[in-house]
Design an enzyme around this catalytic site. Structure first.
Site, mmCIF file in Angstrom:
data_model
loop_
_atom_site.group_PDB
_atom_site.id
_atom_site.type_symbol
_atom_site.label_atom_id
_atom_site.label_comp_id
_atom_site.label_asym_id
_atom_site.label_seq_id
_atom_site.Cartn_x
_atom_site.Cartn_y
_atom_site.Cartn_z
ATOM 1 N N ASP A 23 -1.917 -3.724 12.498
ATOM 2 C CA ASP A 23 -2.515 -4.126 11.116
ATOM 3 C C ASP A 23 -1.796 -5.565 10.835
ATOM 4 O OD1 ASP A 23 -3.492 -3.853 8.427
ATOM 5 O OD2 ASP A 23 -1.153 -3.314 7.818
ATOM 6 N N ASP A 25 -0.922 -7.257 7.396
ATOM 7 C CA ASP A 25 0.131 -7.401 6.281
ATOM 8 C C ASP A 25 1.029 -6.031 6.396
ATOM 9 O OD1 ASP A 25 -1.511 -9.365 5.628
ATOM 10 O OD2 ASP A 25 -2.781 -8.478 4.141
#
Length: 191
Positions: A23, A25
């Site tokens: 991922d 962020d």
């Protein structure tokens, strides 16, 4: 019948490679946290590669993993962040972390979208594109949707726990830690 390439259906599982899905962020770059909830950066000045991430991705690449980013960016679909800004951030991150092949982003804000995590669409597309063995791959995320997407794709899952004020993955991830560097240590022991 073509004699040059094997079709994916005929390739042995050993012909496929392992990956780590990351991922963006909260795993690669710092989130902006307001009221205990994570949000994406709103300017390039706010984009900060998290401590230990550069070394962690180098270790994963050196161990033979294909590295692919998979990021929900629903603010684009809502019209609150321009798509070109998200793409600029992704390019900036890839310049800093060149071992990552790409950062795929889903701009949909509807959980029914097959590409939006918790659905596994982005991971499945990358598996086809890069000939990945999902059973030998890992999904690393900082939110429950990331972990569920990895589980649905058949990957082992790692939850980076930043203590957000939101539900934790249920069922829990295969491993929970506070940093990508610690996650990499676990991945390298499990491969």
């Amino acid at each position: 019948m073509s004699t040059g390439r094997k079709s994916m259906a005929r390739q042995a599982v050993s012909d496929f490679t392992k990956a780590v899905f990351l991922d963006r962020d909260g795993v690669l770059i710092a989130c902006v946290v307001r009221n205990g909830r994570p949000y994406p950066p709103l300017s390039l000045e706010q984009v900060e590669i998290l401590p230990g991430v550069a070394g962690a991705v180098r270790q994963l690449a050196a161990a033979g993993f294909v590295l692919v980013g998979a990021s929900n960016q629903p603010d684009v679909g809502r019209g609150t962040i321009p798509r070109d800004f998200v793409e600029r951030v992704n390019r900036h991150v890839l310049e800093q972390l060149p071992q990552i092949r790409e950062i795929d982003a889903c701009y949909d804000c509807d959980d029914a979208s097959p590409r939006r995590k918790p659905n596994p669409g982005m991971l499945l597309e990358a598996a086809r594109k890069y000939h990945l063995n999902l059973a030998e791959s890992f999904m690393v995320g900082d939110r429950a949707k990331d972990i569920e997407a990895g589980r649905r794709a058949g990957c082992r899952t790692i939850f980076i726990d930043h203590g957000y004020s939101e539900p934790r993955p249920e069922p829990p991830a295969d491993f929970t830690t506070g940093s990508l560097l610690e996650a990499v240590r676990w991945i390298l022991r499990k491969q």
